[in-house]
Scaffold this active site. Sequence first.
Site, PDB file in Angstrom:
ATOM      1  N   ALA A 209       0.826  -1.213   0.000  1.00  0.00           N
ATOM      2  CA  ALA A 209       0.000   0.000   0.000  1.00  0.00           C
ATOM      3  C   ALA A 209       0.867   1.273   0.000  1.00  0.00           C
ATOM      4  O   ALA A 209       1.971   1.254   0.562  1.00  0.00           O
ATOM      5  CB  ALA A 209      -0.908   0.003   1.230  1.00  0.00           C
ATOM      6  N   ASP A 265       8.684  -3.623  -0.128  1.00  0.00           N
ATOM      7  CA  ASP A 265       9.053  -2.223   0.143  1.00  0.00           C
ATOM      8  C   ASP A 265       8.388  -1.832   1.458  1.00  0.00           C
ATOM      9  O   ASP A 265       7.546  -0.951   1.506  1.00  0.00           O
ATOM     10  CB  ASP A 265       8.546  -1.360  -1.032  1.00  0.00           C
ATOM     11  CG  ASP A 265       8.898   0.111  -0.884  1.00  0.00           C
ATOM     12  OD1 ASP A 265       9.953   0.419  -0.302  1.00  0.00           O
ATOM     13  OD2 ASP A 265       8.113   0.955  -1.369  1.00  0.00           O
ATOM     14  N   LYS A 295      15.682  -0.631   4.695  1.00  0.00           N
ATOM     15  CA  LYS A 295      15.688   0.619   5.464  1.00  0.00           C
ATOM     16  C   LYS A 295      17.003   0.716   6.229  1.00  0.00           C
ATOM     17  O   LYS A 295      17.428  -0.243   6.872  1.00  0.00           O
ATOM     18  CB  LYS A 295      14.506   0.554   6.446  1.00  0.00           C
ATOM     19  CG  LYS A 295      14.102   1.871   6.997  1.00  0.00           C
ATOM     20  CD  LYS A 295      13.060   2.510   6.110  1.00  0.00           C
ATOM     21  CE  LYS A 295      12.928   3.982   6.414  1.00  0.00           C
ATOM     22  NZ  LYS A 295      12.613   4.771   5.241  1.00  0.00           N
TER      23      LYS A 295
END
Length: 338
Positions: A209, A265, A295
């Site tokens: 999303a 992601d 990250k």
Amino acid sequence: MTEWICTANRGFAAYAAEELRRLFPGMKMMQLAAGEIFWIEVAEEREEALERIHSKEPIFLRHLQPVERKLPIRGSADDLQALGDVVRHARLRFAGHTVAVHLRRVDHSPFPYSAADTKAVLDAVLMETGAEPTVKSPEQIISILAGKDVLYVGIGTPEEQLSDWPGGAVRFQREDGQISRAKFKLLEAEQTFHLDLASYREALDIGAAPGGWTHLLLERGLKVTAVDPAELHPSLAAYPRLTVLNKNAADVQFKQGQFNLLVCDMSWSPLQMCKLVLDLVPALEAGAAAIITVKLMHKKPLQTIRDVIAKLDAEFTLQKAKQLFHNREEITLYLMKK
Ligand SMILES: C[S@@+](CC[C@H](N)C(=O)[O-])C[C@H]1O[C@@H](n2cnc3c(N)ncnc32)[C@H](O)[C@@H]1O
């Protein structure tokens, strides 16, 4: 001895320099734009230096410009004259080739001309030499960095400079109704890793999303399963090839070998992300590709990356790790299931 201009995403130059120093232990270095652009001098000649860089491409090095000439900036038309002379002098390297002119500048450079003006002048000289000036997909690029007092000039192919965009700053056109900026990351990964997304059959997108990556995969013709507790953009409901699971990726199960592409992601703790991805491996067929953002949560990104790659190595072969222009506090991995 050769000199180079190195560019990283803003704030990441120190890591690019650290990676380069491992390749060239005696290198000299000078910062040109804080945290972003720096000059280096290495003992190696051009071919040897390039070979070393390409054999172990630094993750944080976005762009590499050879420095063949340093022209003092006079702040007048003499500067363009001097650049024109450099191009005339190198005419044998251009004849019969498509050539782009890339100008960048550091803040407060006294070089008075815009990229467009510089290009217009040098394009005219290039045509005299029998070259074809171009913007897109050049065979050779004349890269110029306007510094505080000199113009750094070098010529190289896009492969040598690691990008065919000025300074490696990849620009994509924003589309009407674009779901998220994140889409640019996958678009850039597709280009940088020379992937043909359309060649895959079925993708699993975890942390999907609002749906930028899912949208690109659907546009490329794939069947997609998107997993995210958050809602996907309503416009995606128009695609019958899309299955949405509003769940945590730790709570989903699939048929063995269902997917030949995994994208992830999640902007989440790198080690937790590794665990999730490894748990989903049975859902991937042998040789499946994976595109994963990592990250960089704390102050030691190179260590974090090494740890993540070591964990994923149980099931995947790393193809390339790169901080893309569209990556912020993260990098992108391209892997293949063993
Ligand atoms: C940076 S966004 C993804 C953006 C997306 N790639 C795009 O193109 O629009 C990160 C997403 O990961 C999701 N996420 C984080 N942890 C997750 C988990 N354990 N399982 C599934 N989704 C997760 C978040 O809900 C968030 O929507």
